[in-house]
Motif scaffolding. Structure first.
Motif, PDB file in Angstrom:
ATOM      1  N   VAL A   1      -6.851 -23.063  -9.687  1.00 18.41           N
ATOM      2  CA  VAL A   1      -7.237 -23.569 -11.007  1.00 18.41           C
ATOM      3  C   VAL A   1      -6.982 -25.072 -11.080  1.00 18.41           C
ATOM      4  O   VAL A   1      -5.927 -25.551 -10.663  1.00 18.41           O
ATOM      5  CB  VAL A   1      -6.440 -22.871 -12.131  1.00 18.41           C
ATOM      6  N   VAL A   2      -7.972 -25.784 -11.611  1.00 19.52           N
ATOM      7  CA  VAL A   2      -7.820 -27.198 -11.933  1.00 19.52           C
ATOM      8  C   VAL A   2      -7.858 -27.312 -13.453  1.00 19.52           C
ATOM      9  O   VAL A   2      -8.856 -26.916 -14.069  1.00 19.52           O
ATOM     10  CB  VAL A   2      -8.945 -28.050 -11.305  1.00 19.52           C
ATOM     11  N   SER A   3      -6.777 -27.801 -14.054  1.00 19.79           N
ATOM     12  CA  SER A   3      -6.739 -27.983 -15.510  1.00 19.79           C
ATOM     13  C   SER A   3      -7.011 -29.438 -15.851  1.00 19.79           C
ATOM     14  O   SER A   3      -6.488 -30.346 -15.184  1.00 19.79           O
ATOM     15  CB  SER A   3      -5.373 -27.570 -16.068  1.00 19.79           C
ATOM     16  N   ILE A   4      -7.818 -29.668 -16.879  1.00 21.17           N
ATOM     17  CA  ILE A   4      -8.229 -31.022 -17.227  1.00 21.17           C
ATOM     18  C   ILE A   4      -7.848 -31.349 -18.668  1.00 21.17           C
ATOM     19  O   ILE A   4      -7.597 -30.461 -19.484  1.00 21.17           O
ATOM     20  CB  ILE A   4      -9.745 -31.204 -17.037  1.00 21.17           C
ATOM     21  N   ASP A   5      -7.795 -32.656 -18.966  1.00 23.42           N
ATOM     22  CA  ASP A   5      -7.437 -33.099 -20.318  1.00 23.42           C
ATOM     23  C   ASP A   5      -8.647 -33.052 -21.236  1.00 23.42           C
ATOM     24  O   ASP A   5      -9.774 -32.754 -20.809  1.00 23.42           O
ATOM     25  CB  ASP A   5      -6.795 -34.486 -20.290  1.00 23.42           C
ATOM     26  N   ARG A   6      -8.425 -33.362 -22.516  1.00 21.98           N
ATOM     27  CA  ARG A   6      -9.486 -33.247 -23.503  1.00 21.98           C
ATOM     28  C   ARG A   6     -10.622 -34.223 -23.242  1.00 21.98           C
ATOM     29  O   ARG A   6     -11.799 -33.901 -23.443  1.00 21.98           O
ATOM     30  CB  ARG A   6      -8.914 -33.459 -24.911  1.00 21.98           C
TER      31      ARG A   6
ATOM     32  N   ALA B   1     -20.982 -34.223 -17.121  1.00 17.18           N
ATOM     33  CA  ALA B   1     -20.251 -35.021 -16.133  1.00 17.18           C
ATOM     34  C   ALA B   1     -19.583 -34.132 -15.086  1.00 17.18           C
ATOM     35  O   ALA B   1     -19.516 -32.904 -15.222  1.00 17.18           O
ATOM     36  CB  ALA B   1     -19.202 -35.884 -16.837  1.00 17.18           C
ATOM     37  N   SER B   2     -19.078 -34.783 -14.036  1.00 21.84           N
ATOM     38  CA  SER B   2     -18.314 -34.101 -12.999  1.00 21.84           C
ATOM     39  C   SER B   2     -16.834 -34.114 -13.368  1.00 21.84           C
ATOM     40  O   SER B   2     -16.420 -34.803 -14.305  1.00 21.84           O
ATOM     41  CB  SER B   2     -18.513 -34.807 -11.656  1.00 21.84           C
ATOM     42  N   VAL B   3     -16.027 -33.345 -12.648  1.00 22.69           N
ATOM     43  CA  VAL B   3     -14.570 -33.377 -12.826  1.00 22.69           C
ATOM     44  C   VAL B   3     -14.010 -34.492 -11.960  1.00 22.69           C
ATOM     45  O   VAL B   3     -14.173 -34.477 -10.731  1.00 22.69           O
ATOM     46  CB  VAL B   3     -13.927 -32.031 -12.440  1.00 22.69           C
ATOM     47  N   LEU B   4     -13.362 -35.464 -12.589  1.00 24.28           N
ATOM     48  CA  LEU B   4     -12.766 -36.598 -11.885  1.00 24.28           C
ATOM     49  C   LEU B   4     -11.257 -36.454 -11.848  1.00 24.28           C
ATOM     50  O   LEU B   4     -10.651 -35.826 -12.729  1.00 24.28           O
ATOM     51  CB  LEU B   4     -13.152 -37.910 -12.563  1.00 24.28           C
ATOM     52  N   ALA B   5     -10.651 -37.058 -10.843  1.00 19.10           N
ATOM     53  CA  ALA B   5      -9.197 -36.945 -10.670  1.00 19.10           C
ATOM     54  C   ALA B   5      -8.434 -37.463 -11.874  1.00 19.10           C
ATOM     55  O   ALA B   5      -7.391 -36.925 -12.238  1.00 19.10           O
ATOM     56  CB  ALA B   5      -8.768 -37.694  -9.413  1.00 19.10           C
ATOM     57  N   ALA B   6      -8.950 -38.505 -12.503  1.00 18.92           N
ATOM     58  CA  ALA B   6      -8.239 -39.121 -13.637  1.00 18.92           C
ATOM     59  C   ALA B   6      -8.035 -38.144 -14.782  1.00 18.92           C
ATOM     60  O   ALA B   6      -7.080 -38.285 -15.567  1.00 18.92           O
ATOM     61  CB  ALA B   6      -9.004 -40.349 -14.123  1.00 18.92           C
ATOM     62  N   GLY B   7      -8.899 -37.131 -14.899  1.00 16.91           N
ATOM     63  CA  GLY B   7      -8.793 -36.193 -16.009  1.00 16.91           C
ATOM     64  C   GLY B   7      -8.017 -34.940 -15.694  1.00 16.91           C
ATOM     65  O   GLY B   7      -7.860 -34.065 -16.560  1.00 16.91           O
ATOM     66  N   ILE B   8      -7.479 -34.812 -14.477  1.00 10.41           N
ATOM     67  CA  ILE B   8      -6.764 -33.595 -14.088  1.00 10.41           C
ATOM     68  C   ILE B   8      -5.300 -33.680 -14.519  1.00 10.41           C
ATOM     69  O   ILE B   8      -4.633 -34.685 -14.283  1.00 10.41           O
ATOM     70  CB  ILE B   8      -6.852 -33.384 -12.567  1.00 10.41           C
ATOM     71  N   ILE B   9      -4.815 -32.618 -15.149  1.00 15.28           N
ATOM     72  CA  ILE B   9      -3.431 -32.592 -15.615  1.00 15.28           C
ATOM     73  C   ILE B   9      -2.581 -31.547 -14.893  1.00 15.28           C
ATOM     74  O   ILE B   9      -1.352 -31.595 -14.971  1.00 15.28           O
ATOM     75  CB  ILE B   9      -3.367 -32.347 -17.145  1.00 15.28           C
ATOM     76  N   ASP B  10      -3.213 -30.618 -14.181  1.00 16.32           N
ATOM     77  CA  ASP B  10      -2.420 -29.616 -13.469  1.00 16.32           C
ATOM     78  C   ASP B  10      -3.276 -28.949 -12.393  1.00 16.32           C
ATOM     79  O   ASP B  10      -4.503 -28.860 -12.527  1.00 16.32           O
ATOM     80  CB  ASP B  10      -1.901 -28.549 -14.444  1.00 16.32           C
ATOM     81  N   ILE B  11      -2.600 -28.482 -11.339  1.00 20.66           N
ATOM     82  CA  ILE B  11      -3.233 -27.759 -10.248  1.00 20.66           C
ATOM     83  C   ILE B  11      -2.459 -26.465 -10.013  1.00 20.66           C
ATOM     84  O   ILE B  11      -1.234 -26.485  -9.924  1.00 20.66           O
ATOM     85  CB  ILE B  11      -3.234 -28.584  -8.936  1.00 20.66           C
ATOM     86  N   GLU B  12      -3.171 -25.352  -9.907  1.00 25.09           N
ATOM     87  CA  GLU B  12      -2.540 -24.067  -9.595  1.00 25.09           C
ATOM     88  C   GLU B  12      -3.163 -23.485  -8.341  1.00 25.09           C
ATOM     89  O   GLU B  12      -4.388 -23.553  -8.154  1.00 25.09           O
ATOM     90  CB  GLU B  12      -2.725 -23.081 -10.753  1.00 25.09           C
ATOM     91  N   GLY B  13      -2.337 -22.906  -7.498  1.00 25.33           N
ATOM     92  CA  GLY B  13      -2.836 -22.230  -6.310  1.00 25.33           C
ATOM     93  C   GLY B  13      -2.949 -23.148  -5.112  1.00 25.33           C
ATOM     94  O   GLY B  13      -2.732 -24.365  -5.200  1.00 25.33           O
ATOM     95  N   GLU B  14      -3.287 -22.545  -3.983  1.00 27.97           N
ATOM     96  CA  GLU B  14      -3.489 -23.286  -2.740  1.00 27.97           C
ATOM     97  C   GLU B  14      -4.926 -23.058  -2.287  1.00 27.97           C
ATOM     98  O   GLU B  14      -5.377 -21.922  -2.185  1.00 27.97           O
ATOM     99  CB  GLU B  14      -2.510 -22.804  -1.659  1.00 27.97           C
ATOM    100  N   PHE B  15      -5.649 -24.128  -2.029  1.00 29.66           N
ATOM    101  CA  PHE B  15      -7.053 -24.005  -1.646  1.00 29.66           C
ATOM    102  C   PHE B  15      -7.451 -25.143  -0.718  1.00 29.66           C
ATOM    103  O   PHE B  15      -6.755 -26.166  -0.620  1.00 29.66           O
ATOM    104  CB  PHE B  15      -7.967 -23.988  -2.879  1.00 29.66           C
ATOM    105  N   GLY B  16      -8.546 -24.948  -0.026  1.00 39.15           N
ATOM    106  CA  GLY B  16      -9.071 -25.951   0.880  1.00 39.15           C
ATOM    107  C   GLY B  16     -10.339 -26.561   0.341  1.00 39.15           C
ATOM    108  O   GLY B  16     -10.923 -26.075  -0.645  1.00 39.15           O
ATOM    109  N   ARG B  17     -10.787 -27.624   0.974  1.00 42.13           N
ATOM    110  CA  ARG B  17     -12.024 -28.261   0.555  1.00 42.13           C
ATOM    111  C   ARG B  17     -13.188 -27.271   0.699  1.00 42.13           C
ATOM    112  O   ARG B  17     -13.297 -26.559   1.697  1.00 42.13           O
ATOM    113  CB  ARG B  17     -12.299 -29.499   1.408  1.00 42.13           C
ATOM    114  N   GLY B  18     -14.034 -27.193  -0.337  1.00 41.58           N
ATOM    115  CA  GLY B  18     -15.165 -26.277  -0.326  1.00 41.58           C
ATOM    116  C   GLY B  18     -14.875 -24.928  -0.941  1.00 41.58           C
ATOM    117  O   GLY B  18     -15.795 -24.126  -1.130  1.00 41.58           O
TER     118      GLY B  18
END
Length: 372
Positions: free
Chosen positions: A283-288, A298-315
């Protein structure tokens, strides 16, 4: 073909019919006479419509043969053993019922991974197409003999919607043990059947209960609404009708008794597949602010991410949640979970220093994401 009412199901070019355990099996024994009437209906509809069947019942049938308690669902090992035995019986039932109308039945067992992986999904799609071209009726079931609790559909309602998507069907009919979706628990005296639904909204979900009334199946109305969401995104209509009666399809179509969920969008094939996938790796959680940007495409950009859950790889597939935990969508991630944790909250010019290389355009690009 546009499916806007139950009566339109007769004119569908390609139709998926899902049969639940409680309809096919009673007290561990197959409801053979009921199946005879359904097979006759299928044979009649097949003159104008290609039919795919998604059938439950293997675990219930196998448990009865093996004498296992709790309908074979007492443990994962019991369920797998029951499915192994019951699938033989289930295939025989369908083969005999359809052979009476000179129709060849084809058994097709799938796992969650077969429809989550893009290449395997396309292979399943090609197999379905070839069977239909050859004049057979595919009878599909989850391969419960090898499926685990963590990696499985868990119900054939969602499987039916995914099979419809893979087959390019016009509609799905879920034969259930209730007339359709009610505005509250159908056991309540003032419950009202909802004949048509335009979009599975939170208000629609609130009408449902997750409990299966039969105790045999693994679904319930919540699973059926999840199936409707998968279908509507792919431009496929989905109907819930009561299958407990003889000739259940004619009864529902002629009387207009049931609930039909209208298609809401016809996403391109890749996005429809993405939206139907059921097993995100994290899960990628983003701000308002990022959430509002998504509303405008729009796309999801790193600047708007507030939390990461789980372990995952690219793709990998990941879910996108809002600041209050609300699920917004899902898509294919451009970074590993470790990299996401490194750059979350950072502007583009800050990311290169942390990563050691030039950052990508987005964490999840809009072309590889679907809104839920």
């Amino acid at each position: 073909m546009t499916i806007a009412a139950l009566a339109d199901l007769r004119n569908a070019r390609r139709l998926v019919i899902k049969v639940g355990s409680a309809l096919l099996v009673q007290d561990g024994k197959p409801r053979t006479q009921w199946l005879v009437t359904l097979a006759a209906e299928i044979a009649d509809m097949r003159r104008n419509t290609e039919i795919i069947v998604v059938s439950s019942g293997a675990i219930a049938l196998g448990a009865a043969k093996l004498g296992l308690a709790k309908g074979g669902r007492g443990s994962l090992a019991d369920a797998q053993a029951s499915a192994s035995v019951g699938q033989v019986e289930l295939a025989r039932l369908w083969s005999d019922a359809l052979e009476a109308h000179t129709i060849t039945a084809a058994q097709m067992l799938v796992t969650l991974g077969d429809l989550e992986d893009r290449r395997r999904y396309l292979n399943a799609s090609a197999t379905l197409a070839r069977l239909l071209d050859a004049g057979a009726i595919p009878v599909v079931n989850e391969n419960d003999s090898v499926a685990t609790e963590e990696i499985r559909f868990g119900d054939n309602d969602r499987l039916a919607a995914r099979i419809a998507q893979a087959a390019g069907a016009d509609a799905v009919v879920l034969l259930s043990d209730v007339d359709g979706l009610f505005d509250r628990d159908p056991c309540e005296p003032d419950a009202t059947l909802v004949p048509q639904v335009e979009g599975v909204t939170p208000e629609i979900i609130a009408m449902a209960t997750g409990a299966s009334t039969s105790g045999l199946g693994s679904g319930g109305m919540i699973a059926k609404l999840q199936a409707a969401r998968i279908a509507e995104r792919a431009g496929i209509a989905l109907a819930i009708v009561n299958g407990t009666h003889p000739t259940p399809l004619a009864r529902a179509i002629d009387n207009g008794t049931g609930t039909i969920f209208l298609p809401q969008a016809n996403a391109n094939a890749r996005k429809a597949w993405l939206g139907g996938r059921l097993a995100p790796s994290g899960v990628v959680s983003i701000d308002r602010g990022c959430m509002m940007a998504l509303e405008n495409g729009a796309s999801v950009l790193a600047a708007g991410i507030i939390d990461i859950e789980g372990e995952f790889g690219r793709g990998d597939l990941v879910a996108v949640h809002g600041p209050q935990g609300e699920r917004l969508g899902q898509g294919l991630i451009e970074y590993t979970s470790a990299e996401c944790r490194t750059i979350m909250g950072l502007r583009e010019e800050q990311q290169a220093d942390r990563l050691g290389y030039a950052p990508r355009a987005a964490v999840i690009h809009r072309d590889h994401m679907v809104r839920i």
